[in-house]
Design an enzyme around this catalytic site. Structure first.
Site, short mmCIF file in Angstrom:
data_model
loop_
_atom_site.label_atom_id
_atom_site.label_comp_id
_atom_site.label_asym_id
_atom_site.label_seq_id
_atom_site.Cartn_x
_atom_site.Cartn_y
_atom_site.Cartn_z
N CYS A 1 0.81 -1.23 0.00
CA CYS A 1 0.00 0.00 0.00
C CYS A 1 0.84 1.27 0.00
CB CYS A 1 -0.95 0.02 1.19
SG CYS A 1 -2.18 -1.30 1.15
N HIS B 1 -9.42 2.87 -2.43
CA HIS B 1 -8.05 2.46 -2.14
C HIS B 1 -7.51 1.58 -3.25
CE1 HIS B 1 -4.52 1.39 -0.03
NE2 HIS B 1 -5.00 0.54 0.87
#
Length: 374
Positions: free
Chosen positions: A92, A326
């Protein structure tokens, strides 16, 4: 590093974030990446007054098809075979790590401009298999170390911090409310590259009464689908140039740190503290934070550890990943694009500081401190 030698981000663009399986589902990582690379370079040319000669294209990606998406996007963007490309995987934090790597190359003495960012297309990511069985993700740690899934890790962190569900629901609702207000005011417009008919992030809109009705994802738990970010397709790219090239965001400091892999959600906190220390700054000196909100519990845990109030208007002022979505490997770069809009496009004065940060699966944190230059 003296401030007059810090690399500077002179252009920043992103796609809208489309929830997996929706508007952007027909575009692969090469197409998504090429769109933002072209747009960022067009903006950079307007700053420099001439087409930009690109030394490299570095894109973060963590779940794509392989084959070096950075190189594929560079070619698809029309940069020609002489421009190389690379792909960074810090999960991430990948998109932010790519920006850090581009800035580090310039700071080390190669003062050619670079495009950096991230791209993710969960909608087109291949099914991965081992031993004849499909799996969702590769291991983040070797045998003998904790390796929770991200949702489980968020639940564990909420329990560790004794964080009530009501606080998580309120945080997610705040993110959606801020994003909705920003969308209505047109504050996303200049940074977006519309694609496939999608003109804005499609996950915006969760209200607290609705969030409070959602069931917990684990028996007796507090994390829900509403306090977890939606997985999204998207890409973001910035142009990193040597100091003095033009107005933008100078990279004052950047660091990657490790943390307990059992509680990976806290990683952004030590990264922020360390990056600010390296920049000779404090939390109070920062005008804008963009911290990737993978989960409300994770975001709140980071804010608690760095001593910033959850309602502080400096933090994700136009909403964060809980509202926007996301796209894993792109999210860190989306945070940089958001800082560029909040600080450069909003005409904040020279010297204004911003921080982009993310917590990373496996127990990592990444943060970058930037300063407005005019």
């Amino acid at each position: 590093m003296p401030s007059d030698r810090n690399p500077v981000i002179i252009a920043a663009r992103r796609t809208p974030i489309g929830t997996r399986g929706r508007a952007l589902a027909g575009l692969d990582v090469g197409q998504l990446g090429a769109a933002v690379v072209r747009a960022a370079l067009a903006d950079a040319a307007s700053v420099t007054g001439a087409p930009v000669a690109v030394a490299d294209v570095l894109l973060g990606n963590c779940m794509g098809p392989g084959g070096n998406p950075g190189r594929i996007a560079a070619l698809a963007a029309g940069l020609g075979p002489d421009v190389p490309g690379g792909t960074v995987d810090r999960q991430c934090g990948s998109g932010l790590a790519a920006v850090l790597d581009a800035a580090a190359a310039i700071r080390a003495g190669d003062e050619r401009m670079r495009v950096a960012g991230g791209v993710e297309s969960p909608s087109t990511a291949p099914v991965r298999m081992t031993g004849g069985a499909a799996y969702d993700r590769a291991a983040f740690t070797p045998p003998g170390f904790p390796d929770p899934g991200m949702t489980r890790a968020a639940e564990d962190l909420a329990a560790h911090d004794d964080m009530p569900r009501s606080r998580q629901d309120a945080h997610a609702a705040r993110s959606h409310a801020r994003a909705g207000a920003a969308l209505a005011a047109g504050r996303f417009g200049a940074e977006l590259v519309p694609l496939a008919g999608l003109r804005h992030d499609d996950a915006i809109g969760g209200a607290e009464p609705l969030l409070r009705r959602l069931p917990a994802l684990f028996p007796g738990g507090t994390v829900t689908a509403g306090t977890s970010t939606r997985i999204g397709d998207g890409a973001a790219a910035v142009v990193v140039a040597p100091a003095g090239t033009g107005p933008g965001l100078a990279v004052r400091a950047a660091l990657v740190v490790g943390c307990d892999p059992a509680l990976p959600g806290i990683g952004a906190a030590p990264a922020i503290r360390s990056a600010l220390h390296a920049a000779g700054a404090t939390i109070a000196d920062v005008d804008a934070f963009e911290i990737v909100e993978a989960f409300a519990a994770q975001s709140l845990a980071v804010l608690d550890r760095v001593g910033v109030d959850e309602e502080d208007p400096r933090v994700c002022a136009d909403g964060g990943a809980l509202a926007l979505g996301h796209p894993w490997g792109a999210s860190g770069a989306v945070a940089v694009v958001r800082l560029f809009s909040r600080l450069v496009r909003a005409h904040r004065p020279a010297g204004t500081l911003g921080v982009a940060a993310a917590s990373v699966g496996g127990g990592l944190g990444i943060a970058m401190v930037v300063e407005v230059v005019r």
